[in-house]
Design an enzyme around this catalytic site. Structure first.
Site, short mmCIF file in Angstrom:
data_model
loop_
_atom_site.label_atom_id
_atom_site.label_comp_id
_atom_site.label_asym_id
_atom_site.label_seq_id
_atom_site.Cartn_x
_atom_site.Cartn_y
_atom_site.Cartn_z
N SER A 23 -27.46 4.02 -2.47
CA SER A 23 -26.67 4.93 -1.66
C SER A 23 -26.84 4.63 -0.17
CB SER A 23 -27.11 6.37 -1.95
OG SER A 23 -26.35 7.26 -1.18
N GLY A 48 -24.10 9.17 0.24
CA GLY A 48 -24.52 10.57 0.15
C GLY A 48 -23.37 11.50 0.48
N GLY A 74 -27.06 9.53 9.52
CA GLY A 74 -26.88 10.99 9.55
C GLY A 74 -25.86 11.50 8.55
N LEU A 75 -25.81 10.82 7.40
CA LEU A 75 -24.97 11.29 6.28
C LEU A 75 -23.50 11.45 6.62
CD1 LEU A 75 -27.29 13.90 4.47
CD2 LEU A 75 -26.58 11.66 3.63
N ASN A 128 -30.41 13.65 -3.20
CA ASN A 128 -31.10 13.10 -2.04
C ASN A 128 -31.82 14.22 -1.30
OD1 ASN A 128 -31.93 11.88 0.29
ND2 ASN A 128 -29.88 11.31 0.99
N CYS A 131 -33.53 12.37 2.89
CA CYS A 131 -32.88 11.73 4.03
C CYS A 131 -33.62 12.11 5.31
CB CYS A 131 -31.41 12.16 4.16
SG CYS A 131 -30.63 11.39 5.60
N ILE A 193 -38.11 4.07 -3.40
CA ILE A 193 -38.36 5.03 -2.34
C ILE A 193 -37.13 5.12 -1.42
CG2 ILE A 193 -40.84 4.78 -2.30
CD1 ILE A 193 -40.57 2.77 0.00
N THR A 195 -36.19 5.76 2.70
CA THR A 195 -36.75 5.02 3.84
C THR A 195 -38.01 5.70 4.40
OG1 THR A 195 -35.22 6.23 5.25
CG2 THR A 195 -34.55 4.04 4.54
#
Lengths: 305, 257
Positions: A23, A48, A74-75, A128, A131, A193, A195
């Site tokens: 993603s 996302g 930032g999605l 998620n 983030c 994982i 980030t």
């Protein structure tokens, strides 16, 4: 020898091979079409998706680091309506195995998005809660084990028959504890994982390079952390795992599978080599042939420890 | 055309400006060169130690070669400068929405610094219809003027400190030109210069296109790193557009400066 069985199973869903594009790195699959289609890979975890469209963070959003990159997008996404009505039907037509990646600012947001994508018939839902690049929600739900369990249970209720993957943050005290919390909440699988939180400063201007100041570190730099955490999470839960974090070669993919991953996420590697998912897929198959392995699933958890 | 991955053969890789950091690389890469449009760019693999490709604008191209002009700014472009002639280079491209070249009428090519180079290919298509207005900080940085004059364009040069050509900013030259008559304006350079040039064009009602730059990730539109703010058509809102594939060239009037 007979052809290698490359299929893997994540919580009852069969992926034609173990390679998942992660993603955030592959949009909704459209942009990489000149290089491969979503039918060539095991699954696509889409960008996302939130209940309403999000504009994302200011620029700069990306910086190079030693053996990796730092990002703070930032999605930015068009919202769940666009995903369900425009992107999902197209992905279905292509023959993709679709993992909807969902995010939100509140528990209710997560539930609403989960319900929409479950009704729309995605193959898997990836929640998620890790983030690092949004102010509310995101990682706030992913750090404290009690919160992980709570949100997992609340979202699982809305997923219907669609299995729920919880995407874990590495920025925690004890990954095993968070993995167990997700399992206690009803997670069907884990992905990890996400980030690691990092920062870079331009020493000429003395300013952070990213507009958001901090961002998520990915790429080969984080790979050993990913291997360790996948190994710990597998031991702690036994759940199916999509292992990701700096996987750039078939050898990396095999290594993280040995640590306990059932499937392997590829992200940052695509930025330099758009063909990375295909080369990794083919490299895994070749390695299996060379090592007399008839079923790729045999690699999972085969580390001698 | 869709972007492709292709290897090219480096035909030349030379320092353009004595004591400077500006290089020109000519690459033999027929498939990519044949499909390249003015204003597009390529993503260059700069080898070991880099995780991201480097976006470099196409300066010029013919059926089989691409010309890239680039400044050495960091690790990636330094590696490019060291690539040997005759060696191989790994390219992803051509990428992006380039300049729309008007079929008739006068065209002003407004460039600042290294930003002059993406305007060379448009000059090659426009010939005598083009006039280049080129700005540099000082005389020691003036370069590339012949790229425009060789294609038959008139070129006016200005420097910030007056050490070469007209003393002043390229926006003053642009204003004089637009006072004299209408033109389509293609702009590439530092952000403050492009913003000022776009404002001059708006004042005179001239159609303007700007080539934007932003820190880039994938270069194919997937990662959403290199966005810029664009006005939503028929609305009062703003949205993020991807510089790599929605641009790099945008209509100046749609950019939120």
């Amino acid at each position: 020898m007979a052809k290698v069985d490359m299929s893997v199973n994540i919580a009852g869903v069969t992926l034609r091979n173990p390679v998942v594009t992660v993603s955030g790195a592959c949009g909704f699959g459209e942009e990489y079409k000149p290089f491969y289609t979503t039918a060539d890979i095991g699954a696509i975890a889409v960008k996302g998706t939130t209940l309403l469209p999000r504009l994302g963070n200011a620029v700069p959003r990306i910086a190079e680091t030693p053996a990796g990159i730092l990002n703070s997008i930032g999605l930015q996404n068009p919202g769940v309506d666009v995903f369900v009505t425009r992107e999902l039907p197209r992905l279905r037509e292509e023959g993709a195995c679709v993992i909807a990646n969902i995010a939100g600012s509140t528990l209710e947001d997560y539930q609403a998005v989960a319900e929409r994508v479950a009704d729309a018939g995605v193959d898997l839902i990836e929640m998620n809660i890790s983030c690092p690049n949004v102010k509310e929600g995101g990682v706030a739900f992913g750090v404290i084990p009690a919160m992980v369990e709570k949100i997992t249970a609340a979202v699982k209720e809305k997923c219907g028959k669609v299995p729920l993957i919880v995407k874990l943050s590495p920025n925690v005290a004890d990954i095993a504890e968070n993995a167990r919390a997700a399992q206690a909440g009803g997670a069907d699988a884990l992905s990890l994982i996400n980030t690691l939180i990092g920062m870079r400063i331009d020493i000429k201007s003395r300013k952070p390079i990213l507009a958001n100041k901090i961002g998520g570190l990915s790429g080969p730099a984080v790979f050993p952390v990913a291997v360790r955490m996948v190994w710990q999470a597998k031991k702690a839960t036994g759940l199916p795992i999509i292992g990701m974090g700096g996987v750039a070669t078939a050898e990396d993919a095999i290594e993280i599978m040995m640590a306990g991953a059932d499937a392997v996420g590829v992200g940052t590697a695509m930025f330099k080599n758009p063909m990375a998912p295909i080369e990794i897929r083919d490299g895994i198959e070749r390695w299996c042939e060379e090592h007399g392995i008839a079923d790729v699933k045999e690699i999972t958890g085969s580390v001698i420890d | 055309m869709n972007p492709i991955l292709a290897k090219g053969k480096i035909l030349s890789n030379r320092l353009l400006l004595e004591g400077g950091l500006l290089y020109e690389m000519k690459i033999l890469t027929p498939e990519m060169a044949a499909g390249a449009l003015p204003g597009q760019f390529v993503q260059v693999d700069c080898g070991e130690g880099t995780s991201l490709r480097r976006p470099i604008s196409i300066c010029d191209c013919d059926d089989i070669t691409l010309t890239l002009c680039y400044d050495v700014r960091g690790k990636g472009t330094l590696a490019m400068a060291k690539m040997p002639v005759g060696g191989e280079i790994d390219l992803l491209g051509p990428i992006g929405r380039g300049f729309e070249i008007p079929e008739q009428g006068r065209v002003l090519l407004v460039g600042g610094g290294i930003g002059i180079y993406p305007l060379v290919k448009p000059a090659s298509l426009l010939g005598g219809r083009a006039k280049a207005l080129l700005g540099f900080r000082n005389a020691s940085l003036v370069n590339g003027v012949e790229y425009f004059t060789d294609y038959g364009a008139e070129a006016l040069v200005c420097t910030d400190d007056g050490s070469y050509g007209v003393h002043g900013f390229v926006t003053s030259l642009l204003e004089e030109e637009l006072k004299a008559g209408d033109a389509t304006v293609l702009i590439c350079g530092p952000m403050p210069m492009m913003k000022a040039a776009a404002a001059v064009c708006a004042k005179y009602g001239a159609a303007a296109q700007v080539s934007l730059e932003e820190r880039m990730g994938c270069g194919v539109g997937a990662c959403l790193a290199c966005v810029c703010k664009i006005k939503v058509k028929d609305g009062d809102g703003e949205k993020h557009a991807r510089v790599c594939v929605d641009g790099p060239v945008f209509d100046a009037s749609e950019v939120v400066w």
